[in-house]
Design an enzyme around this catalytic site. Structure first.
Site: not given
Length: 311
Positions: A125, A162, A164, A246
């Site tokens: 990120h 991931d 996200h 996740d």
């Protein structure tokens, strides 16, 4: 040649506030999972502290100086509502970058067949000049740039599963024509990027958004239909994986419904494509995963497959 495993106890010294999902216990779970008898053959190596020049492959000097200045002498400092630093954070983050760089070096030198880097904080990120989403530096993107600029590769692929979207990796590689960034992720969800229409400055970005509730069968179809054929067509000389776990059904921060077996399947398919196009050369780096039991089981499944293909 085997699988190299890069980690360091410094990852435990990056401290976050009580109740924060990105906590040191994550690393303890990963370490415990990889201590079993089935992992005795791992080539265990310490993740080194990277040179500042490695971070500057992707981030500007002003940003690095700002992160260095934000490290507190004691306690914790919030960079934003989600992203915190403590006295040990910079060393841990530099070892995250350094571990990924060392893994690239080892794989490209033929010292190992593939590699897994387990460090925190995660990286995907972190944008060019913005820390966010628990991340300080773009580990996977920096590793890709090292492979391209230091080792002289012509094409690298970064694959991100991931839950996200890896907005930071996308930002850092947006204008890098030699790098393909491909991601599946839940959408809508933090950080709000990752629409299919985001394709990069050189048609070098591929985003495959998945709706909440998407399970393993749908994920497998998406990767086999949309992502892996594009990777094979790209013919990278190295594949870097942003390995976030996740998307597991047990994870508290999102709403996909993958199983541990789905991560094993996806790792196998990535390794199959890597074997076809780049001699099996894969470097994987830990990103998210916040249910400790699911994280441990999924990392173990991921590394088991890496070891199988590196044998």
């Amino acid at each position: 040649m085997g699988t190299a495993y890069f980690s360091h106890p410094a990852s435990l010294e990056h401290l976050t506030p009580p109740g924060h999902p990105e906590r040191a216990d994550r690393m303890l779970s990963v370490t415990d999972a990889l201590e079993g008898r089935g992992f005795a053959a791992l080539d265990r190596r310490e993740a080194p502290v990277c040179d500042r020049a490695e971070i500057l492959r992707c981030h500007p000097e002003e940003y690095l100086a700002r992160i260095e200045a934000a490290i507190p002498a004691q306690g914790q400092h919030a960079l934003d509502a989600d992203t915190h630093v403590s006295p040990g954070s910079l060393d841990a983050a530099r070892r995250g970058v350094g571990g990924c760089g060392a893994a690239v070096d080892a794989v490209l030198a033929g010292e190992c067949g593939n590699a897994f880097v387990a460090m925190r904080p995660p990286g995907h990120h972190a944008e060019t000049a913005t820390a966010m989403g628990f991340c300080l530096f773009g580990n996977a993107a920096i590793a890709a740039k090292r492979a391209l600029d230091h080792h002289g590769l012509n094409r690298v692929a970064v694959l991100d599963f991931d839950v996200h979207h890896g907005n930071g990796t996308q930002d850092l590689l947006w204008d890098e024509a030699r790098a393909l960034f491909a991601s599946s992720h839940q959408m809508p969800l933090f950080p709000g990027t990752g629409a299919a229409g985001e394709v990069g400055a050189h048609d070098n970005v591929l985003n495959v958004p998945l709706a909440a509730g998407t399970g393993g069968p749908e994920m497998r179809r998406a990767w086999d239909r949309d992502i892996l054929p594009r990777v094979a067509e790209w013919r990278p000389e190295l594949i870097i994986v942003s390995a976030g776990f996740d998307a597991h059904a047990a994870d508290p921060l999102a709403n996909l419904s993958w199983s541990t077996g789905d991560f094993a399947w996806l790792t196998r398919r990535i390794c199959e494509v890597a074997k076809e196009v780049c001699g099996g050369r894969v470097v994987s780096t830990l990103e998210g995963g916040y249910d400790l039991e699911a994280l441990a089981a999924s990392v173990a499944a991921h590394v088991e497959v890496l070891m199988e293909y590196a044998a």
